[in-house]
Motif scaffolding. Structure first.
Motif, PDB file in Angstrom:
ATOM      1  N   THR A  77      15.841  34.805  48.463  1.00 32.41           N
ATOM      2  CA  THR A  77      17.577  35.921  48.772  1.00 32.41           C
ATOM      3  C   THR A  77      17.402  36.711  48.326  1.00 32.41           C
ATOM      4  N   GLY A  78      17.134  36.613  46.582  1.00 34.10           N
ATOM      5  CA  GLY A  78      17.751  38.332  46.640  1.00 34.10           C
ATOM      6  C   GLY A  78      18.557  37.954  45.699  1.00 34.10           C
ATOM      7  N   TYR A  79      19.633  37.465  45.692  1.00 38.82           N
ATOM      8  CA  TYR A  79      21.033  37.350  45.561  1.00 38.82           C
ATOM      9  C   TYR A  79      21.300  37.161  44.262  1.00 38.82           C
ATOM     10  N   TYR A  80      21.307  37.148  43.074  1.00 40.48           N
ATOM     11  CA  TYR A  80      21.862  36.703  42.321  1.00 40.48           C
ATOM     12  C   TYR A  80      23.310  37.165  41.435  1.00 40.48           C
ATOM     13  N   ALA A  81      23.901  36.466  40.730  1.00 43.00           N
ATOM     14  CA  ALA A  81      25.876  36.381  39.588  1.00 43.00           C
ATOM     15  C   ALA A  81      25.035  36.778  38.513  1.00 43.00           C
ATOM     16  N   ASP A  82      25.951  37.803  37.721  1.00 44.72           N
ATOM     17  CA  ASP A  82      25.955  38.162  36.755  1.00 44.72           C
ATOM     18  C   ASP A  82      27.794  37.591  35.840  1.00 44.72           C
ATOM     19  N   ILE A  83      27.463  36.170  34.781  1.00 44.87           N
ATOM     20  CA  ILE A  83      28.843  35.495  34.253  1.00 44.87           C
ATOM     21  C   ILE A  83      29.437  35.277  33.068  1.00 44.87           C
ATOM     22  N   ASP A  84      30.769  35.599  32.739  1.00 43.89           N
ATOM     23  CA  ASP A  84      30.051  36.301  31.363  1.00 43.89           C
ATOM     24  C   ASP A  84      31.813  34.355  31.204  1.00 43.89           C
ATOM     25  N   PHE A  85      31.309  33.832  30.192  1.00 46.73           N
ATOM     26  CA  PHE A  85      32.786  33.259  29.251  1.00 46.73           C
ATOM     27  C   PHE A  85      33.067  33.793  28.824  1.00 46.73           C
ATOM     28  N   LEU A  86      34.698  34.271  28.488  1.00 39.42           N
ATOM     29  CA  LEU A  86      34.600  35.026  27.274  1.00 39.42           C
ATOM     30  C   LEU A  86      35.948  33.778  26.915  1.00 39.42           C
ATOM     31  N   THR A  87      35.262  33.970  25.022  1.00 44.23           N
ATOM     32  CA  THR A  87      35.934  33.677  24.069  1.00 44.23           C
ATOM     33  C   THR A  87      37.572  34.306  23.830  1.00 44.23           C
ATOM     34  N   LYS A  88      38.143  33.607  23.258  1.00 39.56           N
ATOM     35  CA  LYS A  88      39.452  33.725  23.314  1.00 39.56           C
ATOM     36  C   LYS A  88      39.844  35.317  22.137  1.00 39.56           C
ATOM     37  N   PRO A  89      40.010  36.426  22.667  1.00 37.23           N
ATOM     38  CA  PRO A  89      39.881  36.926  20.892  1.00 37.23           C
ATOM     39  C   PRO A  89      41.016  36.937  20.202  1.00 37.23           C
ATOM     40  N   PHE A  90      40.821  37.384  18.518  1.00 39.60           N
ATOM     41  CA  PHE A  90      41.623  36.807  17.706  1.00 39.60           C
ATOM     42  C   PHE A  90      42.865  37.696  17.852  1.00 39.60           C
ATOM     43  N   ILE A  91      42.790  39.207  18.759  1.00 34.42           N
ATOM     44  CA  ILE A  91      44.263  39.726  18.878  1.00 34.42           C
ATOM     45  C   ILE A  91      44.604  39.674  20.033  1.00 34.42           C
ATOM     46  N   GLY A  92      45.285  38.793  20.229  1.00 32.48           N
ATOM     47  CA  GLY A  92      46.014  38.395  21.971  1.00 32.48           C
ATOM     48  C   GLY A  92      45.027  37.458  22.199  1.00 32.48           C
ATOM     49  N   GLY A  93      45.515  37.779  23.666  1.00 33.39           N
ATOM     50  CA  GLY A  93      44.344  37.479  24.560  1.00 33.39           C
ATOM     51  C   GLY A  93      44.359  36.086  25.349  1.00 33.39           C
ATOM     52  N   LYS A  94      43.944  35.520  26.140  1.00 33.20           N
ATOM     53  CA  LYS A  94      44.289  33.595  26.733  1.00 33.20           C
ATOM     54  C   LYS A  94      42.696  33.183  26.671  1.00 33.20           C
ATOM     55  N   PRO A  95      42.636  32.307  26.183  1.00 30.82           N
ATOM     56  CA  PRO A  95      41.247  31.951  26.097  1.00 30.82           C
ATOM     57  C   PRO A  95      40.725  30.452  27.090  1.00 30.82           C
ATOM     58  N   HIS A  96      39.784  30.317  27.393  1.00 34.38           N
ATOM     59  CA  HIS A  96      38.842  30.147  28.724  1.00 34.38           C
ATOM     60  C   HIS A  96      39.172  30.763  29.701  1.00 34.38           C
ATOM     61  N   ARG A  97      38.689  31.824  29.834  1.00 31.13           N
ATOM     62  CA  ARG A  97      38.649  33.468  30.851  1.00 31.13           C
ATOM     63  C   ARG A  97      37.183  33.270  31.309  1.00 31.13           C
ATOM     64  N   ILE A  98      37.220  33.384  32.458  1.00 37.15           N
ATOM     65  CA  ILE A  98      35.983  33.865  33.126  1.00 37.15           C
ATOM     66  C   ILE A  98      35.756  35.283  34.118  1.00 37.15           C
ATOM     67  N   SER A  99      34.529  36.148  33.686  1.00 37.34           N
ATOM     68  CA  SER A  99      34.519  36.922  34.770  1.00 37.34           C
ATOM     69  C   SER A  99      32.980  37.144  34.306  1.00 37.34           C
ATOM     70  N   GLY A 100      32.624  37.607  35.926  1.00 33.98           N
ATOM     71  CA  GLY A 100      31.813  37.564  37.075  1.00 33.98           C
ATOM     72  C   GLY A 100      31.706  38.550  38.586  1.00 33.98           C
ATOM     73  N   ASN A 101      30.448  38.767  38.730  1.00 36.07           N
ATOM     74  CA  ASN A 101      30.336  39.762  39.785  1.00 36.07           C
ATOM     75  C   ASN A 101      28.841  39.333  40.396  1.00 36.07           C
ATOM     76  N   LEU A 102      29.119  39.309  41.977  1.00 41.51           N
ATOM     77  CA  LEU A 102      27.438  38.629  42.766  1.00 41.51           C
ATOM     78  C   LEU A 102      27.439  39.948  43.334  1.00 41.51           C
ATOM     79  N   TYR A 103      25.794  39.690  43.088  1.00 40.66           N
ATOM     80  CA  TYR A 103      24.726  41.014  43.320  1.00 40.66           C
ATOM     81  C   TYR A 103      24.019  40.714  44.859  1.00 40.66           C
ATOM     82  N   LYS A 104      23.905  41.241  45.476  1.00 35.92           N
ATOM     83  CA  LYS A 104      22.387  41.698  46.202  1.00 35.92           C
ATOM     84  C   LYS A 104      21.579  42.211  45.395  1.00 35.92           C
ATOM     85  N   GLU A 105      20.089  42.254  45.796  1.00 33.45           N
ATOM     86  CA  GLU A 105      19.121  42.599  45.346  1.00 33.45           C
ATOM     87  C   GLU A 105      18.614  44.218  45.204  1.00 33.45           C
ATOM     88  N   GLY A 106      18.808  44.717  44.596  1.00 32.03           N
ATOM     89  CA  GLY A 106      18.599  46.591  45.233  1.00 32.03           C
ATOM     90  C   GLY A 106      20.446  47.482  45.240  1.00 32.03           C
TER      91      GLY A 106
END
Length: 734
Positions: free
Chosen positions: A584-613
């Motif tokens: 189908t040409g669909y794909y996703a780039d997902i980042d499991f973000l580790t807790k930064p040592f300067i503040g921030g929260k653990p267990h976060r996710i950031s992702g983008n879903l694309y259609k090819e092209g």
């Protein structure tokens, strides 16, 4: 005056400081027992020291995601440092580890007395030098003006307190030296006694000569006498202090007083390693994360009268399956010839293993350093930063009461989400559905957050189970083949097998025949020691296959991290993953973000879903993999994609433990599981060693016969991906 300390390595590094919340250039010098730093190389030449990191008892750690960052943890503080690249970081880490081991006597405890003697000599030299300078300062008291006299008096008061501190340190070192030398003498005496006893037995019974025994006894007594005569109370008699009736309490004397700086200026000697690591500002050396007060109470041991033990021993509901499913166990799983079931201490013969396995709540390991300090030191003596932990024996108390193969089954604890995709109309909806299922599957496997590791599966070990799909009626047609023969075609079935030992590779498969959907996957777990963390790279891939649509969705897996392993461990996921559908040409780039040592929260996710092209994503995902995940399309409001804590999990159903084959996970590890549940660690350790020894014996036998292990249920394709040989499209009947 003591000789200048040796320098093993020096150079620039960036150091994180909370004063300006940023990285600052510093010049570092690695010595025998301390890492000193200066604001520049020129300041180092002038002796203008900025800070000191003691190395005795320090721990070096690296970041699993940032290849130039490393940390040094010592004296309850975490220092964050950064090289220019991974090569420079690794050079510093290697040098630091060598220095830490040398001064901490991890590898050779016999060097400890010599190290103490060296420190004692240095302390005594510094003490004498300070006392000499104070006497000179005291001589100025009668020669200065009244205005200057107050300053001199303040200096004398602080100086005498400084002498008192160093003097007490000398006494403590003397006590430690006496105790250590006494221990060494006693150990040598015992060793000589054993050697001569053996010689006596060999030569006809001749024992030690009286003079030899007397020498050993006298030496040991001398050591004990020295120890008993040396106490903190004797400090005042051994170390005369300058009298002062206006001395403030010791706690009121600032550690960075002008006195110390003035004395160092007059002494013209190399800076002494401080008794505790320090920086130019207290704000600099604390880790940026929020610290919580550690619970000082140790966990009470569980015994046969504990609530958990009573619950495991009786009550509850034993998982059962249909007669057909149970009777087909041997034909499906295949008992391995020459592999008898574990025979470790059978005092749990009256246990209800099925009820025990139903108890999935795990207790935290607590503060590792406080409760398991000796185990911690032993572990540190075996490993170095970046080392592969495959061949390192980890302590039993960190084990979770299930095999890694069973943990993979929890990826299908939401069977309704898994089988939803084939019912959707558009390719885009189906792709979003697969991503939703994928991201919602991790919480069920790691929902406790407890940093314990599942059992390492042995070669040929297997696990299987089935799930009833919520709100779906059974069709009444039973499967005759596949992962779990005898189950309804409207149930999700799962099977896993350990297909390789070196490297450790697990293959698993799940299917729902009614919806014509299946999942093939294999994961190679590659663990490494990161200093303050343990990282586990999950190499491999998974494939969701929609058989009637001819669509295949390929996904990779994030890494896992056991953080704060020297205190109270916790778990997080990290790394970039990808989900793709070639058709189908669909794909996703997902980042499991580790807790930064300067503040921030653990267990976060950031992702983008694309259609090819397309240059821009059609869907953006954010949130936490163990809580809520949100999705947003362009020009539309954000909505909840999945709430993992509100999603009800289905209970996995297994063949009763004692009806399983010897190589199935629950039966194989049952004695270890009961030992951990009852907090009988020695019993669990014994069962674990027996299983591991069996695996070694089997490998030796195969090597002697020239045989190669062949998995019974999985095989590799031309892309070296493992697949279930009796999958939906590979068998003649359902």
């Amino acid at each position: 005056i003591a000789a200048a300390p040796r320098r093993f390595m020096e150079g620039p590094l960036s150091k994180w400081t909370n004063v300006v919340h940023g990285w600052q250039y510093r010049w570092f010098v690695l010595g025998e027992d301390a890492l000193l730093y200066y604001t520049s190389k020129e300041k180092m030449a002038k002796g203008q020291q900025r800070g000191c990191l003691r190395l005795r008892g320090a721990i070096v750690g690296i970041d699993g995601e940032n290849n130039s960052l490393f940390t040094i943890t010592v004296d309850g503080k975490i220092f964050h440092l950064q090289g220019r690249d991974q090569r420079e970081r690794d050079q510093w880490v290697k040098a630091l580890e060598a220095a830490i081991r040398a001064c901490s006597a991890y590898h050779n405890p016999a060097h400890a007395p010599a190290a103490i003697r060296s420190q004692l000599q240095q302390a005594e030299v510094h003490l004498d030098a300070i006392k000499e300078q104070v006497e000179k300062l005291d001589g100025l008291a009668d020669k200065v003006t009244n205005r200057e006299k107050r300053t001199v008096d303040d200096l004398l008061t602080s100086s005498n307190r400084l002498i008192e501190v160093v003097g007490r340190a000398v006494v403590l070192l003397q006590m430690a030296q006496s105790r250590m030398e006494c221990s060494v003498l006693c150990a040598n005496e015992n060793e000589n006694g054993r050697s001569k006893s053996a010689a006596s037995n060999t030569s006809g019974g001749k024992g030690d000569s009286p003079s030899a025994r007397d020498d050993h006894s006298a030496a040991a007594a001398a050591g004990r006498e020295t120890l008993s005569s040396t106490s903190p109370d004797s400090c005042s008699s051994r170390l005369p202090l300058h009298p002062s009736s206006t001395q403030p309490p010791l706690s009121q004397v600032p550690p960075d007083s002008a006195t110390a700086a003035a004395i160092k200026h007059h002494l013209h000697i190399e800076p002494m390693v401080a008794p505790i690591s320090y920086s130019s500002s207290d704000d600099e050396f604390y880790d940026a994360e929020d610290y919580e007060e550690e619970d000082e109470e140790k966990q009470d041991k569980k015994d046969s009268s504990s609530p958990s033990a009573a619950t495991a021993g009786g009550g509850g509901t034993t998982t059962t399956t249909t007669t057909g499913a149970a009777s087909s166990t041997s034909s499906v799983m295949g008992s391995v010839a020459g592999s008898p079931s574990t025979t470790s201490v059978d005092d749990d013969a009256n246990e209800d293993y099925d009820v025990a396995y139903d108890q999935t709540d795990e207790t935290d390991v607590g503060d590792v350093q406080q409760q398991h300090g000796s185990v911690l030191v032993h572990l540190l003596s075996q490993v170095s930063v970046g080392m592969d932990l495959t061949k390192v024996t980890l302590p039993t108390f960190i084990l979770e009461r299930r095999s890694l193969l069973e943990m993979y089954a929890d990826f299908f604890a939401h069977p309704d989400a898994f089988i939803l995709t084939p019912t959707l109309e558009s390719p885009e909806e189906r792709f979003v559905s697969v991503v939703r299922y994928y991201l919602g599957a991790f919480y069920a496997a790691r929902k406790s957050g407890v940093a314990k590791k599942p059992y390492n599966p042995i070669l040929g070990e297997s696990f299987r189970c089935k799930y009833t799909v919520p709100n779906m009626e059974k069709e009444g047609t039973a499967t005759t083949d596949g992962p779990f023969p005898g189950t309804d075609v409207n149930e999700v079935t799962f099977v896993a097998e350990q297909v390789s030992h070196h490297p450790p590779v697990s293959a698993f498969y799940a299917e729902h025949p009614g919806r014509k959907i299946s999942f093939h996957a294999h994961i190679w777990t590659k663990s490494s020691f990161l200093g303050l963390s343990i990282g586990v790279s999950n190499l491999g891939s998974g494939r969701v296959i929609l058989h009637e649509l001819g669509e295949e969705y390929v996904m990779t897996f994030p890494s896992g991290y056991g953080r704060s392993i020297m205190s109270t461990p916790w778990v997080e996921l990290g790394g970039k993953v990808k989900v793709t559908c070639e058709k189908t040409g669909y794909y996703a780039d997902i980042d499991f973000l580790t807790k930064p040592f300067i503040g921030g929260k653990p267990h976060r996710i950031s992702g983008n879903l694309y259609k090819e092209g397309a240059k821009k994503p059609f869907l953006v995902i954010r949130g936490e993999w163990n809580d809520k995940l949100y999705a947003k399309r362009p020009d539309q409001p954000e909505y909840v994609l999945v709430d993992v804590k509100e999603s009800k999990e289905s209970r996995k159903q297994c063949v009763p433990v004692m009806q399983q084959t010897d190589r199935e996970s629950r039966k194989l590890w049952r004695h270890v599981t009961i030992g951990l549940l009852r907090n009988k660690i020695s019993k669990a350790t014994s069962g674990k060693r027996e299983i591991e020894q069996r695996q070694r014996d089997e490998a030796k036998t195969r090597a002697e016969k020239g045989e190669k292990w062949v998995p019974s249920m999985f095989a590799q394709d031309d892309q070296e991906r493992w697949y279930f040989t009796k999958g939906l499209t590979l068998r003649e009947t359902v």
